[in-house]
Design an enzyme around this catalytic site. Structure first.
Site, PDB file in Angstrom:
ATOM      1  N   GLY A  10     -13.442  39.900   5.852  1.00 46.80           N
ATOM      2  CA  GLY A  10     -13.373  41.340   5.581  1.00 46.80           C
ATOM      3  C   GLY A  10     -12.339  41.613   4.506  1.00 46.80           C
ATOM      4  O   GLY A  10     -11.708  42.673   4.475  1.00 46.80           O
ATOM      5  N   PRO A 106      -5.114  45.239  18.639  1.00 47.69           N
ATOM      6  CA  PRO A 106      -5.761  46.519  18.338  1.00 47.69           C
ATOM      7  C   PRO A 106      -4.992  47.342  17.312  1.00 47.69           C
ATOM      8  O   PRO A 106      -5.577  48.156  16.607  1.00 47.69           O
ATOM      9  CB  PRO A 106      -5.794  47.243  19.693  1.00 47.69           C
ATOM     10  CG  PRO A 106      -5.666  46.158  20.715  1.00 47.69           C
ATOM     11  CD  PRO A 106      -4.819  45.090  20.068  1.00 47.69           C
ATOM     12  N   HIS A 135      -7.612  60.531  12.628  1.00 47.44           N
ATOM     13  CA  HIS A 135      -7.708  59.549  11.544  1.00 47.44           C
ATOM     14  C   HIS A 135      -8.419  60.133  10.334  1.00 47.44           C
ATOM     15  O   HIS A 135      -9.130  61.135  10.445  1.00 47.44           O
ATOM     16  CB  HIS A 135      -8.480  58.304  12.005  1.00 47.44           C
ATOM     17  CG  HIS A 135      -7.667  57.370  12.849  1.00 47.44           C
ATOM     18  ND1 HIS A 135      -7.501  57.537  14.207  1.00 47.44           N
ATOM     19  CD2 HIS A 135      -6.960  56.257  12.523  1.00 47.44           C
ATOM     20  CE1 HIS A 135      -6.738  56.572  14.677  1.00 47.44           C
ATOM     21  NE2 HIS A 135      -6.395  55.774  13.680  1.00 47.44           N
ATOM     22  N   HIS A 136      -8.272  59.432   9.209  1.00 45.28           N
ATOM     23  CA  HIS A 136      -8.990  59.785   7.974  1.00 45.28           C
ATOM     24  C   HIS A 136     -10.505  59.769   8.223  1.00 45.28           C
ATOM     25  O   HIS A 136     -10.992  59.082   9.132  1.00 45.28           O
ATOM     26  CB  HIS A 136      -8.617  58.808   6.852  1.00 45.28           C
ATOM     27  CG  HIS A 136      -8.872  57.371   7.193  1.00 45.28           C
ATOM     28  ND1 HIS A 136     -10.103  56.788   7.058  1.00 45.28           N
ATOM     29  CD2 HIS A 136      -8.048  56.415   7.706  1.00 45.28           C
ATOM     30  CE1 HIS A 136     -10.042  55.532   7.428  1.00 45.28           C
ATOM     31  NE2 HIS A 136      -8.802  55.277   7.848  1.00 45.28           N
ATOM     32  N   LYS A 139     -12.896  56.522   8.704  1.00 49.15           N
ATOM     33  CA  LYS A 139     -12.843  55.612   9.857  1.00 49.15           C
ATOM     34  C   LYS A 139     -14.181  55.669  10.583  1.00 49.15           C
ATOM     35  O   LYS A 139     -14.657  56.730  10.951  1.00 49.15           O
ATOM     36  CB  LYS A 139     -11.696  55.995  10.797  1.00 49.15           C
ATOM     37  CG  LYS A 139     -11.562  55.021  11.955  1.00 49.15           C
ATOM     38  CD  LYS A 139     -10.236  55.124  12.650  1.00 49.15           C
ATOM     39  CE  LYS A 139     -10.154  54.169  13.840  1.00 49.15           C
ATOM     40  NZ  LYS A 139     -10.274  52.748  13.455  1.00 49.15           N
TER      41      LYS A 139
HETATM   42  N1  LIG Z   1      -5.420  46.259  14.075  1.00 48.39           N
HETATM   43  C1  LIG Z   1      -5.031  47.246  13.277  1.00 48.39           C
HETATM   44  O1  LIG Z   1      -3.836  47.583  13.176  1.00 48.39           O
HETATM   45  C2  LIG Z   1      -6.038  47.962  12.438  1.00 48.39           C
HETATM   46  C3  LIG Z   1      -5.645  48.883  11.445  1.00 48.39           C
HETATM   47  C4  LIG Z   1      -6.610  49.497  10.656  1.00 48.39           C
HETATM   48  C5  LIG Z   1      -7.946  49.189  10.848  1.00 48.39           C
HETATM   49  N2  LIG Z   1      -8.288  48.328  11.849  1.00 48.39           N
HETATM   50  C6  LIG Z   1      -9.675  47.912  12.060  1.00 48.39           C
HETATM   51  O2  LIG Z   1      -9.885  46.822  11.159  1.00 48.39           O
HETATM   52  C7  LIG Z   1     -11.246  46.816  10.750  1.00 48.39           C
HETATM   53  C8  LIG Z   1     -11.306  46.908   9.234  1.00 48.39           C
HETATM   54  O3  LIG Z   1     -10.789  48.163   8.839  1.00 48.39           O
HETATM   55  P1  LIG Z   1     -10.936  48.662   7.341  1.00 48.39           P
HETATM   56  O4  LIG Z   1     -10.358  50.015   7.304  1.00 48.39           O
HETATM   57  O5  LIG Z   1     -10.435  47.621   6.399  1.00 48.39           O
HETATM   58  O6  LIG Z   1     -12.538  48.759   7.233  1.00 48.39           O
HETATM   59  P2  LIG Z   1     -13.407  48.678   5.923  1.00 48.39           P
HETATM   60  O7  LIG Z   1     -12.655  49.219   4.744  1.00 48.39           O
HETATM   61  O8  LIG Z   1     -14.721  49.262   6.287  1.00 48.39           O
HETATM   62  O9  LIG Z   1     -13.561  47.105   5.641  1.00 48.39           O
HETATM   63  C9  LIG Z   1     -14.291  46.246   6.451  1.00 48.39           C
HETATM   64  C10 LIG Z   1     -14.676  45.046   5.613  1.00 48.39           C
HETATM   65  O10 LIG Z   1     -15.314  44.080   6.450  1.00 48.39           O
HETATM   66  C11 LIG Z   1     -16.514  43.664   5.818  1.00 48.39           C
HETATM   67  N3  LIG Z   1     -17.479  43.256   6.838  1.00 48.39           N
HETATM   68  C12 LIG Z   1     -18.165  44.024   7.692  1.00 48.39           C
HETATM   69  N4  LIG Z   1     -18.941  43.267   8.492  1.00 48.39           N
HETATM   70  C13 LIG Z   1     -18.739  41.990   8.103  1.00 48.39           C
HETATM   71  C14 LIG Z   1     -19.272  40.744   8.517  1.00 48.39           C
HETATM   72  N5  LIG Z   1     -20.172  40.668   9.516  1.00 48.39           N
HETATM   73  N6  LIG Z   1     -18.832  39.618   7.913  1.00 48.39           N
HETATM   74  C15 LIG Z   1     -17.912  39.678   6.910  1.00 48.39           C
HETATM   75  N7  LIG Z   1     -17.388  40.832   6.457  1.00 48.39           N
HETATM   76  C16 LIG Z   1     -17.797  41.974   7.048  1.00 48.39           C
HETATM   77  C17 LIG Z   1     -16.999  44.892   5.062  1.00 48.39           C
HETATM   78  O11 LIG Z   1     -17.896  44.553   4.078  1.00 48.39           O
HETATM   79  P3  LIG Z   1     -18.936  45.705   3.562  1.00 48.39           P
HETATM   80  O12 LIG Z   1     -18.116  46.611   2.705  1.00 48.39           O
HETATM   81  O13 LIG Z   1     -19.929  44.882   2.819  1.00 48.39           O
HETATM   82  O14 LIG Z   1     -19.500  46.395   4.767  1.00 48.39           O
HETATM   83  C18 LIG Z   1     -15.676  45.411   4.495  1.00 48.39           C
HETATM   84  O15 LIG Z   1     -15.299  44.735   3.314  1.00 48.39           O
HETATM   85  C19 LIG Z   1     -11.902  47.992  11.480  1.00 48.39           C
HETATM   86  O16 LIG Z   1     -12.448  47.544  12.702  1.00 48.39           O
HETATM   87  C20 LIG Z   1     -10.741  48.921  11.742  1.00 48.39           C
HETATM   88  O17 LIG Z   1     -10.988  49.806  12.809  1.00 48.39           O
HETATM   89  C21 LIG Z   1      -7.377  47.716  12.622  1.00 48.39           C
END
Ligand SMILES: NC(=O)c1ccc[n+]([C@@H]2O[C@H](COP(=O)([O-])OP(=O)(O)OC[C@H]3O[C@@H](n4cnc5c(N)ncnc54)[C@H](OP(=O)(O)O)[C@@H]3O)[C@@H](O)[C@H]2O)c1
Length: 228
Positions: A10, A106, A135-136, A139
């Site tokens: 990701g 999480p 959240h924004h 999300k």
């Molecule tokens: N733990 C924490 O503190 C924290 C903080 C913030 C966010 N999060 C979580 O972390 C995750 C990512 O957040 P984000 O804001 O970065 O989301 P995002 O901007 O939507 O990025 C997700 C990335 O993962 C890729 N992806 C999706 N499915 C995939 C797969 N099966 N195999 C490989 N890559 C894949 C997407 O590609 P595409 O663009 O091609 O779909 C995108 O590049 C979410 O679940 C979010 O809720 C956690």
């Protein structure tokens, strides 16, 4: 000491890009693979020489990717939302069978870890507790994984009574959570605000350090932080 080699799954997402920049600035870690949907995760994880996989993808994929990484011989940090405690326990069993380790986080923010500790302390102090998370608008999941985690912690300490969560999505917000305790004529609110992804940096590094040294898969950032 050589930096620990990390595969980021990701890597082109918001959090993935932040993590890659953070690790590029760190002497302890080196990003050796930046993976997205287009990759065959199984073969790249096996061949890229990474010791650790950092999954930051999409709710529903965290446990799947965690299993895949462990089966490929890598330690794991899963920051993707929506991994349940039961799924984390399955990852734990899988990791122990292979003498590997990791952590499901999480929320990487230190402030959220402290909010959870404070909320757990107050869990049964008031007759009512409600979580409001904001959240924004980009999300994708609601309620947030962090809010569900806080609700589960509180519910466990309140005899299994579910804790309601209200979700708001709006431009102008980043990541905010309140835990509102209510009783006759008074409320007490614990409030946490994140203004940008830099809030995730110290916790993300702590989680990777933890995953690099432990056996088994822990749940929650507090496992990677100094004891209470
Ligand atoms: N733990 C924490 O503190 C924290 C903080 C913030 C966010 N999060 C979580 O972390 C995750 C990512 O957040 P984000 O804001 O970065 O989301 P995002 O901007 O939507 O990025 C997700 C990335 O993962 C890729 N992806 C999706 N499915 C995939 C797969 N099966 N195999 C490989 N890559 C894949 C997407 O590609 P595409 O663009 O091609 O779909 C995108 O590049 C979410 O679940 C979010 O809720 C956690």
């Amino acid at each position: 000491m050589n930096p620990a080699r990390v595969a980021v799954i990701g890597a082109r997402g918001r959090l993935g890009r932040f993590a890659c920049e953070l690790l590029a600035d760190s002497a302890e870690f080196e990003v050796v693979a930046q993976l997205g949907r287009e990759h065959d995760l199984c073969s790249v994880l096996r061949e890229c020489g990474a010791a650790l996989a950092l999954d930051l993808t999409v709710a529903g994929q965290g446990a799947v990717h965690g299993r895949l990484a462990l089966a490929s011989g890598l330690r794991v940090v899963v920051g993707t939302s929506g991994v349940s405690r039961a799924e984390a326990a399955e990852l734990d069993t899988l990791a122990r069978a292979r003498a590997l380790g990791g952590i499901v986080v999480p929320n990487f923010s230190l402030g959220m870890a402290w909010l959870n500790r404070a909320a757990e302390t107050l869990a049964s102090a008031f007759p009512s507790v409600t979580i409001v998370e904001r959240h924004h608008e980009r999300k994708r999941d609601a309620p947030s994984g962090s809010a569900r985690d806080t609700a589960e912690r509180l519910s466990q300490r309140r005899g299994g009574i579910p804790v309601p969560i209200h979700s708001v999505r709006s431009p102008g917000l980043y990541a905010h959570q309140e835990v509102l305790f209510g009783g006759p004529g008074e409320t007490l609110t614990l409030s946490h605000d994140m203004l940008g992804p830099e809030a995730f940096g110290p916790g993300l590094l702590a989680a990777l350090r933890f995953a690099a040294r432990v056996e088994g898969v822990a749940f929650g950032l507090e496992a990677a932080l100094p004891a209470k």
